[in-house]
Design a protein around this motif. Structure first.
Motif, PDB file in Angstrom:
ATOM      1  N   MET A 148       0.869  -0.980   0.123  1.00  0.00           N
ATOM      2  CA  MET A 148       0.289   0.494  -0.230  1.00  0.00           C
ATOM      3  C   MET A 148       0.581   1.968  -0.282  1.00  0.00           C
ATOM      4  N   VAL A 149       2.090   1.472   0.747  1.00  0.00           N
ATOM      5  CA  VAL A 149       2.980   2.262   0.320  1.00  0.00           C
ATOM      6  C   VAL A 149       3.226   1.919  -0.944  1.00  0.00           C
TER       7      VAL A 149
ATOM      8  N   ALA B 223      -0.034   3.916  -2.789  1.00  0.00           N
ATOM      9  CA  ALA B 223       0.083   5.477  -2.669  1.00  0.00           C
ATOM     10  C   ALA B 223       1.409   6.161  -3.455  1.00  0.00           C
TER      11      ALA B 223
ATOM     12  N   GLY C 105      -0.045   9.185  -6.075  1.00  0.00           N
ATOM     13  CA  GLY C 105       0.846  10.800  -6.179  1.00  0.00           C
ATOM     14  C   GLY C 105       0.505  11.250  -7.267  1.00  0.00           C
TER      15      GLY C 105
ATOM     16  N   TYR D 229      -9.747  10.134  -1.310  1.00  0.00           N
ATOM     17  CA  TYR D 229      -9.007   9.297  -0.029  1.00  0.00           C
ATOM     18  C   TYR D 229     -10.152   9.279   1.641  1.00  0.00           C
TER      19      TYR D 229
ATOM     20  N   ALA E  58      -0.009   2.080  -9.659  1.00  0.00           N
ATOM     21  CA  ALA E  58      -0.554   1.448  -8.226  1.00  0.00           C
ATOM     22  C   ALA E  58      -1.351   0.983  -7.887  1.00  0.00           C
TER      23      ALA E  58
ATOM     24  N   MET F  31      -2.208  -1.282  -4.894  1.00  0.00           N
ATOM     25  CA  MET F  31      -3.624  -1.713  -4.694  1.00  0.00           C
ATOM     26  C   MET F  31      -3.972  -3.184  -4.411  1.00  0.00           C
TER      27      MET F  31
ATOM     28  N   SER G 211      -3.145   4.582   2.954  1.00  0.00           N
ATOM     29  CA  SER G 211      -3.586   4.981   1.582  1.00  0.00           C
ATOM     30  C   SER G 211      -3.867   6.329   1.892  1.00  0.00           C
ATOM     31  N   TYR G 212      -4.117   6.693   3.406  1.00  0.00           N
ATOM     32  CA  TYR G 212      -3.752   8.763   3.764  1.00  0.00           C
ATOM     33  C   TYR G 212      -2.465   8.920   3.130  1.00  0.00           C
ATOM     34  N   LEU G 213      -1.693   7.749   3.085  1.00  0.00           N
ATOM     35  CA  LEU G 213      -0.221   8.401   2.763  1.00  0.00           C
ATOM     36  C   LEU G 213       0.091   9.210   1.090  1.00  0.00           C
ATOM     37  N   THR G 214      -1.004   8.845   0.712  1.00  0.00           N
ATOM     38  CA  THR G 214      -1.295   9.397  -1.255  1.00  0.00           C
ATOM     39  C   THR G 214      -1.608  11.207  -0.660  1.00  0.00           C
TER      40      THR G 214
END
Length: 276
Positions: free
Chosen positions: A7-8, A11, A15, A95, A216, A220, A236-239
């Motif tokens: 997931m990193v 993300a 982005g 997100y 991505a 994902m 996923s909020y790292l995006t």
């Protein structure tokens, strides 16, 4: 741990995808951008599958169709929002998907809603309200609503991704059928519209969009298959973080106190939702 790492990677790639969407939006609208983005994935994944003599046939065609239609609509709304809003704002609205994922897990899968989840939804609602306030005060209210709608649809789409993974569907087929359905849908929408050609000016952005989006999507899909659903969703909020950095570096999009607070509330809501 493996799901978190995937997931990193997703993300970072998502982005960068937003960057290419915003760059491409100067000459192409959301429908055209989605069409080229998904066509790239169809050709790449389909070509690799043919070379490896992999099977396209699947007993999960119905689930693929549902996921594809929901995901395509989400992608259209998301690309429109990116085209008309600051990158970090559009990405944050999209997100909200983990927040909606928690809610939909209760409504559709009959999972129990804990106090943590209730608090998460409340904080998420407050954060969304703060983030959308500037768009309603200006001329971008429609883009703001579409950005939020893309988050709802993305959360719904992720439920189908999880179901496909649990059913043993290969990641490449999940991504391929999503791209194929989206490309066909985009082709139908482009019929009767003025043609928007690829040029030397926008071709690099389209190729970058296709490459980052495909990476991505694969990352994902893998993350949701091998990782814990809500933990992966929270990461996923790292995006949002990467998008804020890209927006500041490329377009000098600075975040005010209200926007930072709104993003923080939405992120906290996702973390709390993951504890339920």
């Amino acid at each position: 741990m493996a799901g978190a790492l995937w997931m990193v990677l997703a993300a970072v790639s998502f982005g960068l995808m937003g960057v290419f969407v915003k760059l491409g939006a100067a000459t192409l609208d959301a429908v055209a951008l989605v069409f080229w983005r998904t066509l790239f994935a169809v050709l790449l994944l389909g070509g690799v599958a043919l070379l490896r003599r992999q099977r396209f046939a699947t007993p999960q065609l119905g689930r693929h169709l549902k996921r594809g239609l929901i995901g395509y609509t989400s992608l259209l709304a998301y690309f429109h929002a990116i085209s008309h809003l600051p990158l970090s704002t559009a990405v944050t609205l999209n997100y909200t998907s983990p927040m909606f994922l928690a809610l939909l897990s209760v409504l559709l899968l009959k999972e129990k809603l804990s106090r943590h989840a209730l608090l998460a939804l409340l904080l998420g609602f407050v954060g969304v309200t703060l983030l959308l306030r500037p768009t309603f005060d200006g001329a971008a209210w429609q883009a703001g609503l579409l950005g939020l709608g893309s988050g709802l649809l993305a959360g719904w789409s992720y439920l189908h991704v999880r179901e496909l993974g649990q059913a043993g569907e290969a990641e490449w087929r999940t991504v391929f059928y999503f791209a194929l359905i989206s490309t066909l849908g985009g082709g139908l929408l482009l019929l009767g519209r003025p043609w928007q050609p690829l040029t030397a000016a926008n071709l690099p952005w389209v190729l970058g969009l296709g490459a980052t989006a495909t990476v991505a999507q694969l990352a994902m899909t893998r993350a949701y298959k091998v990782g814990r659903k809500l933990l992966v969703a929270n990461l996923s909020y790292l995006t949002v973080v990467f998008s804020a950095l890209f927006g500041a570096l490329l377009w000098q999009q600075r975040l005010g106190v209200g926007e930072l607070l709104a993003m923080a509330l939405i992120i906290v809501s996702g973390i709390l939702a993951g504890r339920r």
